[in-house]
Design a protein around this motif. Structure first.
Motif, mmCIF file in Angstrom:
data_model
loop_
_atom_site.group_PDB
_atom_site.id
_atom_site.type_symbol
_atom_site.label_atom_id
_atom_site.label_comp_id
_atom_site.label_asym_id
_atom_site.label_seq_id
_atom_site.Cartn_x
_atom_site.Cartn_y
_atom_site.Cartn_z
ATOM 1 N N SER A 1 0.838 -1.187 0.000
ATOM 2 C CA SER A 1 0.000 0.000 0.000
ATOM 3 C C SER A 1 0.878 1.243 0.000
ATOM 4 C CB SER A 1 -0.908 0.010 1.230
ATOM 5 O OG SER A 1 -0.165 0.288 2.393
ATOM 6 N N LYS A 2 0.307 2.353 -0.393
ATOM 7 C CA LYS A 2 1.053 3.610 -0.396
ATOM 8 C C LYS A 2 1.515 3.971 1.004
ATOM 9 C CE LYS A 2 -0.733 5.851 -4.485
ATOM 10 N NZ LYS A 2 -1.335 7.039 -5.061
ATOM 11 N N GLU A 3 0.662 3.661 1.985
ATOM 12 C CA GLU A 3 1.028 3.980 3.362
ATOM 13 C C GLU A 3 2.286 3.225 3.777
ATOM 14 O OE1 GLU A 3 -2.134 2.858 2.547
ATOM 15 O OE2 GLU A 3 -3.070 4.822 2.522
ATOM 16 N N PHE A 4 2.360 1.944 3.410
ATOM 17 C CA PHE A 4 3.545 1.165 3.756
ATOM 18 C C PHE A 4 4.766 1.705 3.031
ATOM 19 C CE2 PHE A 4 6.585 -2.300 3.102
ATOM 20 C CZ PHE A 4 6.910 -2.553 4.426
ATOM 21 N N ALA A 5 4.591 2.102 1.772
ATOM 22 C CA ALA A 5 5.715 2.642 1.009
ATOM 23 C C ALA A 5 6.273 3.888 1.685
ATOM 24 C CB ALA A 5 5.283 2.961 -0.423
ATOM 25 N N VAL A 6 5.397 4.744 2.170
ATOM 26 C CA VAL A 6 5.845 5.951 2.870
ATOM 27 C C VAL A 6 6.592 5.562 4.131
ATOM 28 C CG1 VAL A 6 5.061 7.988 4.128
ATOM 29 C CG2 VAL A 6 4.070 7.446 1.888
ATOM 30 N N GLU A 7 6.042 4.634 4.873
ATOM 31 C CA GLU A 7 6.690 4.207 6.117
ATOM 32 C C GLU A 7 8.021 3.504 5.841
ATOM 33 O OE1 GLU A 7 5.714 5.321 9.054
ATOM 34 O OE2 GLU A 7 4.168 6.335 7.889
ATOM 35 N N PHE A 8 8.053 2.657 4.822
ATOM 36 C CA PHE A 8 9.300 1.965 4.489
ATOM 37 C C PHE A 8 10.376 2.968 4.102
ATOM 38 C CE2 PHE A 8 12.012 -0.554 1.510
ATOM 39 C CZ PHE A 8 12.522 -1.428 2.451
ATOM 40 N N SER A 9 9.996 4.024 3.402
ATOM 41 C CA SER A 9 10.971 5.037 3.001
ATOM 42 C C SER A 9 11.567 5.749 4.210
ATOM 43 C CB SER A 9 10.334 6.048 2.045
ATOM 44 O OG SER A 9 9.424 6.883 2.731
ATOM 45 N N LYS A 10 10.866 5.725 5.339
ATOM 46 C CA LYS A 10 11.339 6.368 6.564
ATOM 47 C C LYS A 10 12.104 5.414 7.482
ATOM 48 C CE LYS A 10 7.496 9.622 6.607
ATOM 49 N NZ LYS A 10 6.279 10.025 7.315
ATOM 50 N N ALA A 11 12.173 4.156 7.098
ATOM 51 C CA ALA A 11 12.876 3.171 7.917
ATOM 52 C C ALA A 11 14.362 3.524 7.985
ATOM 53 C CB ALA A 11 12.692 1.774 7.334
ATOM 54 N N SER A 12 15.022 3.013 8.979
ATOM 55 C CA SER A 12 16.449 3.295 9.141
ATOM 56 C C SER A 12 17.238 2.742 7.954
ATOM 57 C CB SER A 12 16.960 2.653 10.433
ATOM 58 O OG SER A 12 17.008 1.245 10.289
ATOM 59 N N SER A 13 18.400 3.304 7.757
ATOM 60 C CA SER A 13 19.240 2.825 6.657
ATOM 61 C C SER A 13 19.624 1.359 6.857
ATOM 62 C CB SER A 13 20.485 3.698 6.508
ATOM 63 O OG SER A 13 21.230 3.716 7.699
ATOM 64 N N GLU A 14 19.738 0.933 8.116
ATOM 65 C CA GLU A 14 20.070 -0.467 8.386
ATOM 66 C C GLU A 14 18.940 -1.394 7.919
ATOM 67 O OE1 GLU A 14 20.280 1.943 10.807
ATOM 68 O OE2 GLU A 14 22.454 2.104 10.908
ATOM 69 N N VAL A 15 17.702 -0.996 8.186
ATOM 70 C CA VAL A 15 16.548 -1.801 7.767
ATOM 71 C C VAL A 15 16.439 -1.803 6.249
ATOM 72 C CG1 VAL A 15 14.014 -1.922 7.791
ATOM 73 C CG2 VAL A 15 15.273 -1.539 9.920
ATOM 74 N N ARG A 16 16.653 -0.659 5.613
ATOM 75 C CA ARG A 16 16.551 -0.582 4.148
ATOM 76 C C ARG A 16 17.716 -1.275 3.455
ATOM 77 N NH1 ARG A 16 16.832 4.383 2.444
ATOM 78 N NH2 ARG A 16 17.303 5.365 4.420
ATOM 79 N N ASP A 17 18.739 -1.686 4.252
ATOM 80 C CA ASP A 17 19.880 -2.421 3.715
ATOM 81 C C ASP A 17 19.840 -3.894 4.126
ATOM 82 O OD1 ASP A 17 22.374 -2.464 2.240
ATOM 83 O OD2 ASP A 17 23.388 -2.693 4.167
ATOM 84 N N ASP A 18 18.713 -4.339 4.645
ATOM 85 C CA ASP A 18 18.559 -5.726 5.072
ATOM 86 C C ASP A 18 17.938 -6.517 3.916
ATOM 87 O OD1 ASP A 18 16.810 -7.997 6.221
ATOM 88 O OD2 ASP A 18 18.175 -7.488 7.882
#
Length: 128
Positions: free
Chosen positions: A1-18
């Motif tokens: 969902s768009k809401e999740f995409a917005v939240e995922f974009s705000k996740a820490s760099s460590e999470v976005r690199d997992d």
């Protein structure tokens, strides 16, 4: 969902690199690849997962993957529209263009001008 995409974009760099998080996210929505780390946007496994449901995901990948003939061939066989985001060299590659059009006939619009002028290729596309 768009809401999740917005939240995922705000996740820490460590999470976005997992990688595990990236694979799960891209399985849900391939467009989420844009929010993954640069390293994972160049990971063939993660990008392949994103491409399964979002052919434009190739636009968010590394130049190296966009120019990798074997990787792009696999992608265009799944969805010819992926050709739009392939490297310039691969848009000018007969094999890649032909495979893309076999998958999605209108992918021909993304071929290089030289490929569009190749009478033999045009005939193969029409007959495919």
């Amino acid at each position: 969902s768009k809401e999740f995409a917005v939240e995922f974009s705000k996740a820490s760099s460590e999470v976005r690199d997992d990688k595990e998080v990236a694979l799960a996210s891209c399985q849900v929505d391939g467009d989420l690849l844009r929010h993954c780390s640069e390293r994972l946007r160049g990971d063939p496994d993660v990008v392949s997962k994103a491409l399964e449901n979002f052919c434009s995901a190739l636009a968010h990948t590394s130049a190296q993957l966009r120019g990798d003939k074997n990787f792009v061939l696999k992608a265009v066989r799944n969805n010819g529209g992926t050709l739009q985001h392939a490297s310039t060299d691969l848009k000018n590659d007969r094999d890649v263009v032909l495979e893309a059009t076999k998958s999605t006939w209108d992918a021909f619009q993304f071929a290089s001008e030289a490929m569009k002028r190749d009478k033999g290729l045009v005939l193969e596309v029409v007959k495919a």
